[in-house]
Each structure stands twice: as structure tokens, then as C-alpha cells.
Design a protein around this motif. Structure first.
Motif, PDB file in Angstrom:
ATOM      1  N   THR A   1      -4.189  10.650   2.213  1.00  0.00           N
ATOM      2  CA  THR A   1      -5.139   9.676   2.632  1.00  0.00           C
ATOM      3  C   THR A   1      -4.261   8.394   2.596  1.00  0.00           C
ATOM      4  N   SER A   2      -3.834   7.836   1.359  1.00  0.00           N
ATOM      5  CA  SER A   2      -3.221   6.590   1.122  1.00  0.00           C
ATOM      6  C   SER A   2      -1.953   6.628   2.086  1.00  0.00           C
TER       7      SER A   2
ATOM      8  N   ILE B   1      -3.521   5.504   5.352  1.00  0.00           N
ATOM      9  CA  ILE B   1      -3.941   3.969   5.312  1.00  0.00           C
ATOM     10  C   ILE B   1      -2.887   2.971   5.401  1.00  0.00           C
ATOM     11  N   GLY B   2      -1.659   3.220   4.551  1.00  0.00           N
ATOM     12  CA  GLY B   2      -0.610   2.429   4.790  1.00  0.00           C
ATOM     13  C   GLY B   2       0.080   2.399   6.071  1.00  0.00           C
TER      14      GLY B   2
ATOM     15  N   VAL C   1       0.892  -1.220  -0.016  1.00  0.00           N
ATOM     16  CA  VAL C   1       0.044  -0.016  -0.057  1.00  0.00           C
ATOM     17  C   VAL C   1       0.790   1.314  -0.075  1.00  0.00           C
TER      18      VAL C   1
ATOM     19  N   ARG D   1       9.705   4.030  -4.875  1.00  0.00           N
ATOM     20  CA  ARG D   1       8.688   3.141  -4.537  1.00  0.00           C
ATOM     21  C   ARG D   1       9.062   1.625  -4.514  1.00  0.00           C
TER      22      ARG D   1
ATOM     23  N   THR E   1       1.241   4.666  -2.674  1.00  0.00           N
ATOM     24  CA  THR E   1       0.855   6.142  -2.251  1.00  0.00           C
ATOM     25  C   THR E   1       1.307   7.133  -3.088  1.00  0.00           C
ATOM     26  N   ASN E   2       0.448   8.054  -2.978  1.00  0.00           N
ATOM     27  CA  ASN E   2       0.261   9.359  -3.940  1.00  0.00           C
ATOM     28  C   ASN E   2      -0.482  10.388  -2.944  1.00  0.00           C
ATOM     29  N   ASN E   3      -0.880  10.413  -2.053  1.00  0.00           N
ATOM     30  CA  ASN E   3      -1.375  11.463  -1.296  1.00  0.00           C
ATOM     31  C   ASN E   3      -1.452  11.010   0.284  1.00  0.00           C
TER      32      ASN E   3
END
Length: 428
Positions: A110-111, A114-115, A102, A176, A106-108
Motif C-alpha cells: 500500500t505504501s 502511494i509513493g 515516502v 532506504r 515504505t514497508n508494504n
């Protein structure tokens, strides 16, 4: 496995249970992946994704929220005769692999949150069971060395992972892939645990003979309302001072990499250290920790746990002072940083074996999972405080950012006072 005194090596490596060596191999392989991301994640999220240091600190600190749930549940499961240490470790490594994937996508903000939440859950499940496995396989006379072996495997894996990450970034320029490698390393660890770890003897106790899980927690944390005396006060006082140490460690993992990148300037370029230099610095930190781990453990074994923790606290204060110098000095910034990270290495190797050994001695055998889950909550609290606090400091003017390290030196005085009190009540 008996390591009889047939060579000088045996003086450093006393009789260690075979399961500890197998588990150490798994931890080593996993930490190679963790080393790829641990120190580079803040740099990636701030400098590549464009998030603020404060928001990254909050996101990384959010792992502590799910980590609390994971640590409580992990302690319960690790002590359960129907589940046990091994299955808890398998669950933890599977969740951690998902979290790394995850984070790789991730790009923002919010993600990222979450991760981080998924990662915190995996870490929460992991630590109570991991510490309990090592504790179960240790004896009183070699307990500190047994925990030192586990930490040695962690540090060696992290050191290799950091160097590998620096090379990969220089070659492919992508952060990444580091998270993908981390996910693979967790799957490898899953395989090692599945094949090589068996349930420990303490877990063969009949369920009827074990204390109920909820009652176990209440026994540790309960208060006698009539006499206003906190039961297990020795353990609770230790928990209070342990939070200080976990906050300190969180600064190395999240705040310092970004501080070196954006605030400690190289004289010739007036810019921060490159990723390759940062990789070398943290590799030095971990290599020096590896070199010092067994000798320092052997020396401090002759001393009380509180004395070892006091030594660690003093080294933390010295290290923070050197970090302050590295950001305010007019020259030789790299030298000051190298010295600081070397001092931090000694602080950590003084702390970790004695800390885990003390918890083992304070905990009843059939409640080690619960005790280690409470101990692991210190890391959740330390991260919850340390990550956002560090991110906030890095978003402030330079004078506040530099003064931030002086505040930690003052906090060590509080930790030392608590340790003196702990030493007195342990002697009662």
C-alpha cells in the motif's frame, strides 16, 4: 553563449544557450539521486521487503496513472502565461522530493503504491516543462545537439548515482538511505531552477494571443467527423511508435535489474549477480551512453528523424536478443550482458535527441507544452504496460521468462513498419 569554432570541441558543442547549461547542471545533480534508486528499487522491494515481482511491477506502473494527470496539467501550466515553465519545474521537483521520502519509509504494498503515485505526479509535471525549456532555448540548426546535452547530463548523473549506490549498499547495507539521497537531490534541483532558470521568451506572449488550453489539446487530437481524417496525423503516428520505445526503456529501469539478480546465473556460484556487479553493469551502460551521445547525434544529424528512430529500433532488437542469450547460454553470462547493455546505450542515444527534436518541429511554439505533455504521456503508457508486464514475466517459469525477450524482438518489426509509414507522411 557562443561556442565559436576555435577548437575541435566546438564541432561537438555548437552554440548552446546559457540557460541550457544551467538547466543541465540541475538535471545532472538530480539524476545522481535518481541513479541511487532507479535500478535498485525493484531489487529492494522484491528481495528485501518480500513483495512479488508482479506486485512491484503493478505498484511501479501505478505511477503512470498519476503521471497522466501530471503530464496533462504540466503541459497546461507550462504553456500558461500566468504560470509558465519555471514554476511548473519548481512544483515538480518539490512533489518528487516528497515521493522519495515516502518510498524511503515504505514497508508494504500500500505504501509503495502511494509513493509511486506521488512520484508519478511529480514526473508528470516535470517532463513537459523540462522539454519545453530546452526546446525554447534551441535553434533549428543545433536542436538535436541541445537535447543531446540535456540527455548527456542525465546519463552522467545516473552513472555516478549508480556507482554511489553500489558503494553505499556495500558499506551500510541499507537501501532506504538511497531514497533519502534522492529526495535531497530533488531539493538541490529545486534550488538550481529557482536561482538559475528564467521564463523563456515564448512564455512572454500575451494570454490573449495564446490558444486556449483545452482547444490546444483538441486541435492535436481532434478528428474531422465529416472526412474521417485525423488532424495532426504525423504527430499521432509518431506517438504510436514512441510508445514502443518507452516500453523498451521501462524494461531497463525495472525488469532487467531484477532479472540480472535472480535469473542470470554466475557460473562459479550458480547465483545471480551481486548488487556491486549490477551497479557496475548499469554504470557501464550509462558511461557508454555518455561516450556515444555526441558522436552518434552528430552522425545521425545528417539523416532524417525517422531514420534515426529506425536505427534505434534495430539496436533495441539486437539488445533484446543478447539479453535472451545471457539467460540461456551455458557460459560467459557477464560478457553477453555487457554487450547487451552497450547495445541498449546506442539505442537510447539514437532515440532521445531525434525524438524530442521531432516533437519540437511538429509543435507550434505557443503549444510546445501541450505537445510535450502528450509526448510525455507515451512514457506513462510505456511504464503502465512495461512495469507490470516485466514483473509478470519474472514470476513465471524460467522458460517463459527467457522467451519474454524474444517477444520484444518481434515487436520491433511492428515499430519499424510504423516508422516507414511516418517517414512517408512526413515527406508529403
Amino acid at each position: 553563449m557562443k561556442l565559436a569554432s576555435q577548437s575541435q570541441l566546438s564541432s561537438w558543442l555548437p552554440s548552446i544557450h546559457p540557460q541550457v547549461w544551467i538547466f543541465a547542471i540541475g538535471r545532472f545533480l538530480s539524476e545522481v539521486g535518481t541513479g541511487c534508486t532507479l535500478f535498485y528499487a525493484p531489487i529492494f522491494f522484491v528481495n528485501q521487503l518480500g513483495l512479488s515481482a508482479t506486485s512491484v511491477g503493478v505498484a511501479l506502473g501505478s505511477a503512470s496513472i498519476s503521471g497522466v494527470v501530471g503530464r496533462i496539467a504540466g503541459g497546461f501550466l507550462a504553456d500558461s502565461g500566468h504560470w509558465g515553465r519555471r514554476r511548473t519545474l519548481l512544483l515538480a521537483t518539490a512533489i518528487s522530493a516528497i515521493a522519495s521520502l515516502v518510498l524511503a519509509a515504505t514497508n508494504n504494498f500500500t505504501s509503495l503504491v502511494i509513493g509511486s503515485l506521488i512520484s508519478g505526479l511529480g514526473i508528470g509535471f516535470y517532463w513537459p516543462a523540462a522539454e519545453a525549456v530546452v526546446a525554447d532555448a534551441s535553434q533549428i540548426d543545433n536542436r538535436r545537439e541541445t537535447f543531446a546535452i540535456a540527455r548527456l547530463a542525465d546519463n552522467l548523473g545516473l552513472a555516478i548515482g549508480i556507482v554511489l549506490a553500489g558503494l553505499l549498499i556495500a558499506i551500510i547495507g541499507s537501501y532506504r538511505w538511497l531514497f533519502v539521497i534522492d529526495a535531497i537531490s530533488f531539493l538541490v534541483f529545486f534550488g538550481v531552477v529557482y536561482v538559475g532558470i528564467i521564463e523563456t521568451e515564448q512564455q512572454q506572449i500575451e494570454e490573449s494571443e495564446k490558444t486556449e488550453h483545452f482547444a490546444s489539446w483538441m486541435a492535436v487530437l481532434s478528428v474531422d467527423a465529416k472526412q474521417l481524417v485525423v488532424r495532426h496525423r504525423r504527430f499521432l503516428v509518431y506517438i504510436a511508435v514512441n510508445i514502443f520505445f518507452t516500453i523498451y526503456i521501462s524494461q531497463i529501469h525495472s525488469t532487467l535489474p531484477l532479472y540480472f539478480k535472480n535469473f542470470v546465473l554466475v557460473e562459479s556460484t550458480a547465483t545471480g549477480f551481486t548488487e556491486t556487479t549490477i551497479s557496475g553493469l548499469f554504470a557501464w551502460h550509462l558511461v557508454f551512453a555518455i561516450i556515444c551521445q555526441l558522436p552518434v547525434t552528430s552522425i545521425l544529424k545528417r539523416c532524417s528523424h525517422t531514420f534515426a528512430l529506425t536505427v534505434s529500433a534495430i539496436f533495441w532488437a539486437i539488445g533484446f536478443g543478447l539479453i535472451w542469450v545471457s539467460g540461456t547460454a551455458t557460459s560467459h553470462h557477464l560478457v553477453w550482458v555487457i554487450l547487451a547493455l552497450g547495445v541498449f546505450a546506442v539505442a537510447i542515444v539514437s532515440y532521445t535527441p531525434s525524438s524530442a527534436s521531432l516533437v519540437t518541429e511538429l509543435a507550434p511554439e505557443n503549444q510546445r507544452g501541450v505537445y510535450f505533455s502528450i509526448n510525455a504521456l507515451c512514457w506513462a503508457v510505456g511504464s503502465f504496460i512495461g512495469h507490470p508486464l516485466g514483473g509478470w514475466a519474472l514470476d513465471q517459469p524460467q522458460i517463459i521468462t527467457n522467451s519474454y525477450w524474444l517477444g520484444f524482438i518481434l515487436s520491433v518489426a511492428i515499430a519499424l513498419a510504423i516508422l516507414q509509414y511516418l517517414n512517408r507522411i512526413l515527406a508529403d
